[in-house]
Design a protein around this motif. Structure first.
Motif, mmCIF file in Angstrom:
data_model
loop_
_atom_site.group_PDB
_atom_site.id
_atom_site.type_symbol
_atom_site.label_atom_id
_atom_site.label_comp_id
_atom_site.label_asym_id
_atom_site.label_seq_id
_atom_site.Cartn_x
_atom_site.Cartn_y
_atom_site.Cartn_z
ATOM 1 N N ARG A 1 0.828 -1.211 0.000
ATOM 2 C CA ARG A 1 0.000 0.000 0.000
ATOM 3 C C ARG A 1 0.861 1.259 0.000
ATOM 4 N NH1 ARG A 1 -4.278 1.636 4.783
ATOM 5 N NH2 ARG A 1 -5.245 3.401 3.710
ATOM 6 N N TYR A 2 1.925 1.241 0.807
ATOM 7 C CA TYR A 2 2.822 2.391 0.865
ATOM 8 C C TYR A 2 3.501 2.619 -0.482
ATOM 9 C CZ TYR A 2 6.820 5.272 2.234
ATOM 10 O OH TYR A 2 7.762 6.271 2.316
ATOM 11 N N MET B 1 3.863 5.760 -5.600
ATOM 12 C CA MET B 1 3.768 5.776 -7.052
ATOM 13 C C MET B 1 2.573 6.584 -7.555
ATOM 14 S SD MET B 1 4.626 1.728 -7.615
ATOM 15 C CE MET B 1 4.198 1.772 -9.367
ATOM 16 N N GLY B 2 1.772 7.077 -6.601
ATOM 17 C CA GLY B 2 0.614 7.867 -6.989
ATOM 18 C C GLY B 2 -0.570 7.040 -7.435
ATOM 19 N N ILE B 3 -0.573 5.742 -7.090
ATOM 20 C CA ILE B 3 -1.661 4.870 -7.530
ATOM 21 C C ILE B 3 -2.725 4.724 -6.457
ATOM 22 C CG2 ILE B 3 -2.233 2.525 -8.286
ATOM 23 C CD1 ILE B 3 0.577 2.335 -9.448
ATOM 24 N N GLY B 4 -2.278 4.574 -5.220
ATOM 25 C CA GLY B 4 -3.223 4.364 -4.120
ATOM 26 C C GLY B 4 -3.382 5.612 -3.280
ATOM 27 N N ARG B 5 -4.206 5.451 -2.211
ATOM 28 C CA ARG B 5 -4.452 6.555 -1.283
ATOM 29 C C ARG B 5 -3.763 6.283 0.037
ATOM 30 N NH1 ARG B 5 -10.663 7.693 -0.703
ATOM 31 N NH2 ARG B 5 -10.609 5.467 -0.179
#
Length: 308
Positions: free
Chosen positions: A297-298, A303-307
């Motif tokens: 997740r981190y 990478m700007g994909i998740g929150r």
């Protein structure tokens, strides 16, 4: 924050101990609810916060009903609870997380139940999320290794068909009782305790740093014959995990370490030899899975994909 109880002329014989570690302005909301509930004192034990939460609190509440005790570093939840306990002379102590807010009559209702029987030693309120839904952990059975295994692998869902075999240790999915009910354990986020019971059972086990120390205390209360009660009409809003969400791996490490300590103290004799090895391996396997989840997740967030 909702409307709170107007203080009466005589303070309640109850100190509220709040262990703070970078809770931000949530700490001030918590203390506000405590003082408006007319507790004798709010005792804030700070574990080396660096976020300005204490400075903000002092600017809002220069009160003689507020005591702040400073630890030089983060010495753990149980250690800080014991610091607060020793600083209090009240006959009833409420241990309350700094990301929690008491409802208008929550403290009074819990005190009423605590004092209703000489065998009741500990009481917990209705822990709920900000949206009002019940939070997991406010009422529960002891998470034996078997129950933990069933929950970890989703097998506790079979409890609807085989309740004796696949029962879950969390009870928040069960119907809410209409009156105070005896339970095996409540959450350390909101734990009202008699001084007489503490004198009999002993203080918090400082061998735990974070998590499972509340289960340990509930178990020790039960072993000494003290009842633990859940009070469904004593509402406490809890912003779960607010103080640890920026350090999930740190929290998970201590959670799993605490669970092993709990198992070792109270269940090791039931799991001899190879079975105990499987219990230990299962706990750390679960930690690896959770740590991997947070790591992925981190990475996705970076990478700007998740929150976050």
């Amino acid at each position: 924050m909702e409307a709170l109880l107007t203080p009466t002329a005589s303070p309640l014989d109850c100190d509220v101990i709040i262990v703070n570690y970078n809770a931000g302005k949530l700490l001030t909301d918590c203390v506000s609810s405590v003082l408006l509930a007319n507790a004798a004192r709010a005792i804030v034990v700070d574990n080396g916060s660096t976020d300005g939460s204490l400075e903000y609190l002092a600017s809002v509440f220069p009160s003689d009903k507020l005591t702040v005790l400073l630890n030089n570093s983060n010495l753990g939840f149980a250690f800080a609870c014991n610091v607060g306990t020793r600083a209090s002379s009240a006959n009833r102590l409420l241990f309350l997380n700094p990301d929690s807010v008491l409802s208008d009559s929550g403290l009074l209702r819990m005190l009423e139940v605590l004092d209703s029987s000489p065998t009741i030693g500990m009481v917990g309120g209705f822990l709920c999320n900000p949206d009002g839904s019940e939070q997991a952990g406010g009422r529960r059975s002891f998470p034996t290794p078997q129950r933990a295994f069933l929950r970890a692998f989703g097998l506790s869902r079979l409890a609807r068909f085989f309740p004796e075999t696949f029962s879950d240790f969390l009870q928040h999915a069960e119907p809410l009782p209409g009156q105070p009910a005896a339970v095996e354990a409540i959450s350390g986020a909101c734990m009202l305790v008699k001084r007489a019971a503490i004198n009999d059972v002993g203080l918090w086990d400082e061998g735990y740093f974070l998590h499972c120390e509340d289960l340990d205390w509930c178990m020790r209360f039960a072993q000494r014959g003290w009842k633990v009660m859940f009070v469904p009409d004593a509402k406490v809003v809890h912003v779960r995990g607010a103080c640890g969400r920026n350090r999930p791996l740190f929290v998970e490490w201590h959670k799993h370490h605490g669970m092993l300590r709990f198992y070792r103290k109270f269940y090791h004799h039931q799991y001899p030899g190879l079975l105990w090895g499987l219990v230990v391996a299962g706990v750390w396997m679960r930690f690896i899975m959770v740590a991997s989840y947070h790591g992925i997740r981190y990475a996705l967030v970076r990478m700007g994909i998740g929150r976050g």
